[in-house]
Design a protein around this motif. Sequence first.
Motif, short mmCIF file in Angstrom:
data_model
loop_
_atom_site.label_atom_id
_atom_site.label_comp_id
_atom_site.label_asym_id
_atom_site.label_seq_id
_atom_site.Cartn_x
_atom_site.Cartn_y
_atom_site.Cartn_z
N GLN A 38 -43.52 18.19 -0.02
CA GLN A 38 -43.36 17.20 0.13
C GLN A 38 -45.37 17.48 0.67
O GLN A 38 -46.19 16.78 0.63
N CYS A 39 -45.23 19.34 0.97
CA CYS A 39 -46.26 19.79 1.14
C CYS A 39 -47.03 21.01 0.10
O CYS A 39 -47.90 21.42 1.12
N GLY A 45 -49.72 18.52 -6.21
CA GLY A 45 -51.11 18.31 -7.43
C GLY A 45 -52.66 18.71 -6.78
O GLY A 45 -53.43 18.63 -7.29
N LYS A 46 -52.68 19.63 -5.55
CA LYS A 46 -53.95 19.75 -4.93
C LYS A 46 -53.61 21.09 -4.93
O LYS A 46 -54.60 21.40 -3.87
N GLU A 47 -53.38 22.25 -5.74
CA GLU A 47 -53.43 23.43 -5.87
C GLU A 47 -54.61 23.33 -6.13
O GLU A 47 -55.61 23.17 -7.17
N ARG A 48 -55.36 24.73 -5.43
CA ARG A 48 -56.64 24.90 -5.98
C ARG A 48 -56.74 26.79 -6.47
O ARG A 48 -56.19 27.44 -6.36
#
Length: 66
Positions: A38-39, A45-48
């Motif tokens: 979940q994190c 999809g919030k990969e930097r």
Amino acid sequence: MKKGIHPEYVECKVSCTCGHTFTILSTKPELRIEVCDQCHPFYTGKERTIDRGGKVDKFKKKYGLA
């Protein structure tokens, strides 16, 4: 399988630092983890991705050759 040599599986409560909890089967009754599905950036999809360049790019930038 031999009897008496295998650990007994129990229902395990898993707690993540983000607050997400779920249950699995394990030999321990409780687990605490830092990252879950979940994190984790890969699953959310919030990969930097940061393009920092390689050694050659850093050398050119350092000496003004770029």
